[in-house]
Motif scaffolding. Structure first.
Motif, PDB file in Angstrom:
ATOM      1  N   ASP A 243      -7.312  15.216  62.639  1.00  0.00           N
ATOM      2  CA  ASP A 243      -6.375  15.429  61.388  1.00  0.00           C
ATOM      3  C   ASP A 243      -5.435  14.233  61.445  1.00  0.00           C
ATOM      4  O   ASP A 243      -4.862  13.538  60.319  1.00  0.00           O
ATOM      5  N   HIS A 244      -4.981  13.385  62.504  1.00  0.00           N
ATOM      6  CA  HIS A 244      -4.092  12.691  62.755  1.00  0.00           C
ATOM      7  C   HIS A 244      -4.585  11.187  62.908  1.00  0.00           C
ATOM      8  O   HIS A 244      -4.107  10.293  63.030  1.00  0.00           O
ATOM      9  N   LYS A 247     -10.062   8.116  59.066  1.00  0.00           N
ATOM     10  CA  LYS A 247     -11.375   8.431  58.890  1.00  0.00           C
ATOM     11  C   LYS A 247     -11.967   7.042  58.546  1.00  0.00           C
ATOM     12  O   LYS A 247     -13.364   7.119  58.392  1.00  0.00           O
TER      13      LYS A 247
END
Length: 276
Positions: A243-244, A247
């Motif tokens: 999540d950090h 993408k």
């Protein structure tokens, strides 16, 4: 970290030039500069393969990140719009001296440094920057900064744990695809699904190299004197997740990752005087 003091007491601490309180709490800077590689440019934090300087953990001005610049701007009426970013994607420790010279020319009195991930992320393990070379380059850069801006405050952030990235992304097909097709940090991320002994040992050695860079940086910071701080390994040890990570490449910090970098480095760096 911010230390709130009444204006009169703050002035006494700054003028005194000695004592524990003076060492622990610093007046806010007037000009700051971010030095380093793509992490400090906010690369891939807001778009496809572009630097997003507004999302930089150090000098960014986007509210989502809560950078050092935004935090310190609340304490300094002169820092506003004096957030310089001399970091360059792909930079290694070899490029740090040139960036320092720009910071000195700009009279930056607060400088953040995050450099070394690209020294480890070479095409092969053998091509990684040797630790003595990394140390010499950092020494030269800090000497240049001390000579040109002797009263500048310097924060050296620890290099993130690259093996942690492999651990959190190895089971993600998209991450593995980006790492493999893009040849991203092959020294660590090559053959991402392999658990063979040779690959495991390679990853461990790359991690050890990053740890050695961080130790060298901490030692050189201590040699520099009270004007230098590190994050005490806070960035390296932070248990980040996918999540950090952006993408766009599954390597660079996302805006959420930049926010974590900002918080970890700010909370473990200098104490700043709040004169209000």
């Amino acid at each position: 970290m911010i230390v709130r003091l009444c204006p009169l007491l703050a002035a006494v601490i700054v003028v005194s030039g000695s004592g524990t309180a003076q060492a622990a709490a610093q007046p806010a800077p007037e000009i700051m500069a971010a030095l380093g590689d793509s992490i400090s440019t906010g690369f891939n934090a807001c778009g496809w393969y572009v630097s997003c300087a507004s999302r930089s953990w150090s000098a960014g001005d986007h509210r989502e990140v809560t950078s050092h610049y935004l935090r310190l701007s609340k304490l300094s009426g002169t820092l506003h719009k004096h957030n310089l970013n001399f970091a360059v994607p792909g930079s290694t420790s070899a490029d740090l001296l040139g960036q320092v010279k720009k910071a000195v020319a700009a009279k930056a009195d607060y400088v953040t440094i995050l450099i070394g991930a690209q020294d480890a992320c070479a095409g092969t393990e053998q091509a990684m920057t040797p630790v003595p070379t990394y140390r010499r380059r950092l020494q030269a850069a800090l000497a240049e900064l001390r000579a040109g801006m002797p009263r500048a405050r310097v924060l050296i952030a620890s290099i993130p744990d690259l093996r942690r990235l492999w651990q959190v992304g190895r089971n993600n097909p998209l991450a593995r695809t980006f790492w493999t097709l893009g040849r991203i940090c092959p020294a660590m991320l090559a053959n991402p699904i392999s658990t063979r002994r040779a690959d495991t040992q390679r990853r461990n050695r790359v991690r050890e190299r990053v740890m050695a860079y961080n130790r060298a940086a901490a030692q050189e910071c201590a040699t520099y004197g009270p004007g230098c701080r590190t994050d005490g390994g806070a960035v390296f040890s932070y248990p980040f997740t996918l999540d950090h990570v952006s993408k766009w490449d599954y390597f660079h910090p996302s805006a959420a990752g930049q926010r974590v970098l900002a918080r970890q480095t700010f909370e473990h760096g200098f104490d700043w005087i709040d004169p209000r």
